[in-house]
Design a protein around this motif. Structure first.
Motif, PDB file in Angstrom:
ATOM      1  N   ASP A  66       0.824  -1.214   0.000  1.00 17.15           N
ATOM      2  CA  ASP A  66       0.000   0.000   0.000  1.00 17.15           C
ATOM      3  C   ASP A  66       0.857   1.262   0.000  1.00 17.15           C
ATOM      4  OD1 ASP A  66      -2.317  -1.474  -0.007  1.00 17.15           O
ATOM      5  OD2 ASP A  66      -2.661  -1.331   2.147  1.00 17.15           O
ATOM      6  N   LYS A  68       3.588   1.730  -1.541  1.00 17.33           N
ATOM      7  CA  LYS A  68       4.145   1.954  -2.873  1.00 17.33           C
ATOM      8  C   LYS A  68       3.087   2.411  -3.877  1.00 17.33           C
ATOM      9  CE  LYS A  68       7.664  -1.695  -2.423  1.00 17.33           C
ATOM     10  NZ  LYS A  68       8.150  -2.975  -3.003  1.00 17.33           N
ATOM     11  N   ASN A  69       1.836   2.035  -3.637  1.00 15.85           N
ATOM     12  CA  ASN A  69       0.760   2.295  -4.587  1.00 15.85           C
ATOM     13  C   ASN A  69       0.191   3.693  -4.363  1.00 15.85           C
ATOM     14  OD1 ASN A  69      -1.520   2.315  -6.205  1.00 15.85           O
ATOM     15  ND2 ASN A  69      -2.128   0.229  -5.678  1.00 15.85           N
ATOM     16  N   PRO A  70       0.258   4.578  -5.357  1.00 18.53           N
ATOM     17  CA  PRO A  70      -0.278   5.942  -5.178  1.00 18.53           C
ATOM     18  C   PRO A  70      -1.757   5.943  -4.755  1.00 18.53           C
ATOM     19  CG  PRO A  70       1.020   5.810  -7.184  1.00 18.53           C
ATOM     20  CD  PRO A  70       0.890   4.395  -6.675  1.00 18.53           C
ATOM     21  N   ARG A  71      -2.500   4.947  -5.181  1.00 16.30           N
ATOM     22  CA  ARG A  71      -3.929   4.898  -4.838  1.00 16.30           C
ATOM     23  C   ARG A  71      -4.170   4.571  -3.370  1.00 16.30           C
ATOM     24  NH1 ARG A  71      -7.916   1.224  -4.448  1.00 16.30           N
ATOM     25  NH2 ARG A  71      -6.540  -0.516  -4.954  1.00 16.30           N
ATOM     26  N   THR A  72      -3.220   3.890  -2.719  1.00 15.71           N
ATOM     27  CA  THR A  72      -3.444   3.408  -1.357  1.00 15.71           C
ATOM     28  C   THR A  72      -2.452   3.974  -0.337  1.00 15.71           C
ATOM     29  OG1 THR A  72      -2.057   1.461  -1.810  1.00 15.71           O
ATOM     30  CG2 THR A  72      -4.428   1.249  -2.191  1.00 15.71           C
ATOM     31  N   GLN A  73      -1.612   4.920  -0.758  1.00 13.67           N
ATOM     32  CA  GLN A  73      -0.592   5.443   0.146  1.00 13.67           C
ATOM     33  C   GLN A  73      -1.165   6.109   1.393  1.00 13.67           C
ATOM     34  OE1 GLN A  73       1.703   7.996  -2.410  1.00 13.67           O
ATOM     35  NE2 GLN A  73       3.173   6.396  -2.950  1.00 13.67           N
ATOM     36  N   MET A  74      -2.391   6.600   1.305  1.00 12.94           N
ATOM     37  CA  MET A  74      -2.982   7.305   2.439  1.00 12.94           C
ATOM     38  C   MET A  74      -3.815   6.396   3.331  1.00 12.94           C
ATOM     39  SD  MET A  74      -1.605  10.103   2.298  1.00 12.94           S
ATOM     40  CE  MET A  74      -2.453  10.749   3.744  1.00 12.94           C
ATOM     41  N   ASP A 182      -5.593  -1.085 -10.604  1.00 17.47           N
ATOM     42  CA  ASP A 182      -4.217  -1.424 -10.251  1.00 17.47           C
ATOM     43  C   ASP A 182      -3.554  -2.359 -11.263  1.00 17.47           C
ATOM     44  OD1 ASP A 182      -4.388   0.079  -7.900  1.00 17.47           O
ATOM     45  OD2 ASP A 182      -5.235  -1.604  -6.783  1.00 17.47           O
ATOM     46  N   PHE A 185       0.143  -1.416 -11.812  1.00 23.20           N
ATOM     47  CA  PHE A 185       0.887  -1.549 -10.558  1.00 23.20           C
ATOM     48  C   PHE A 185       1.089  -3.019 -10.213  1.00 23.20           C
ATOM     49  CE2 PHE A 185       0.972  -2.071  -5.947  1.00 23.20           C
ATOM     50  CZ  PHE A 185       2.033  -1.241  -5.599  1.00 23.20           C
TER      51      PHE A 185
END
Length: 289
Positions: A66, A68-74, A182, A185
């Motif tokens: 998570d 590393k993934n821009p969609r899940t970084q937060m 994803d 990714f």
């Protein structure tokens, strides 16, 4: 508590919980098993504890992915709102609460509880070695209707199993749609998913096939037990099937911008309205037939 509520995303309970209510009231109305408020509360608690454990474990296990993934970084662990150890403790506590609650339901539920926990937790590992991870997620949520039915009756039956298959195919299909976001990714990180394995176009085709099977599984009970259903249920089936079709109209191979709308809103309405129609149908037949 607020940070834990964010960790487990209670909003996602709209997928399995309505089908658990279908399984529960199917057991009450089609067998000699009596309705008990205490039992209903325990079933709801089991749903909450299992969902908490599954989602928190997924966040715990995927914390580095998570990040590393821009969609899940937060998400909570990568963002530092919840520590990895806090999440793991939360998982363990909910697993224990789940198993303890099943003791007070019936012996079969207790004996099956470790298997149920294994399925819902094992899903988080599957994306590391198989593109069938979507099916494992579907299987985890598919335990809801048959599990609730067993809680009431202490036995298996064909129709609640059909609803479990409906959930299996439905969830697997819409999780494939969700995973479209994803695709690149997953390939870069050597993670497995249907979109990464087949591409967007073929992934959507497979999702459509799975949703056809899901629709068949909510229709077949009418054929097997026509006396158990009437017009409210037929309306529920029509709405559920229309939502399956609608989400495939929203998401196209060349435009996946509406994935979130198809994933959360459409499927949330599908399960809630379908379950409401089932319960209304059950109530009307109980009162007037």
């Amino acid at each position: 508590m607020k940070k834990y509520f964010s960790l487990v995303l209670f909003a996602h309970s709209v997928f399995a919980l309505p089908f658990a209510m279908i399984g529960f009231f199917l057991g009450v109305t089609t067998t000699t098993s009596p309705f008990k408020w205490t039992l209903l509360v325990m079933v709801l608690l089991c749903m909450v504890f299992a969902r908490n454990a599954a989602m928190a474990f997924n966040r715990y296990l995927d914390r580095n992915i998570d990040a590393k993934n821009p969609r899940t970084q937060m998400r909570d662990i990568p963002a530092g709102r919840v520590s990895a150890n806090e999440a793991l403790i939360f998982v363990i506590v909910n697993c224990i609460l789940f198993m303890v609650t099943t003791i007070f339901i019936n012996p079969l539920c207790f004996y099956l509880s470790p298997i149920a926990l294994f399925v819902v937790l094992f899903y988080s590992y599957t994306k590391r070695f198989t593109a069938l991870c979507h099916m494992v997620l579907g299987l985890g949520l598919a335990l809801a209707p048959i599990g609730a039915y067993i809680a009431v009756t202490g036995q298996f039956a064909v129709i609640p199993v059909l609803y479990s298959f409906a959930v299996l195919f439905w969830v697997s299909g819409f999780d494939i749609i969700y995973a479209l976001q994803d695709e690149d990714f997953d390939r870069d990180e050597k993670l497995h998913s249907i979109p990464a394995a087949l591409g967007i176009k073929n992934a959507l085709k497979l999702s459509e096939v799975l949703h056809v099977f899901s629709a068949l599984c909510v229709i077949v009970p009418i054929i097997l037990a026509p006396d158990n259903f009437s017009w409210f249920y037929y309306l529920g089936v029509a709405f559920f099937c229309s939502m399956l079709i609608y989400q495939h109209l929203l998401v196209k191979p060349n435009d996946i911008s509406k994935v979130d709308r198809a994933f959360m809103t459409t499927n949330g309405f599908a399960s809630v309205i379908f379950a409401a129609c089932f319960l209304l149908d059950t109530l009307m037949r109980t009162l007037f037939y």
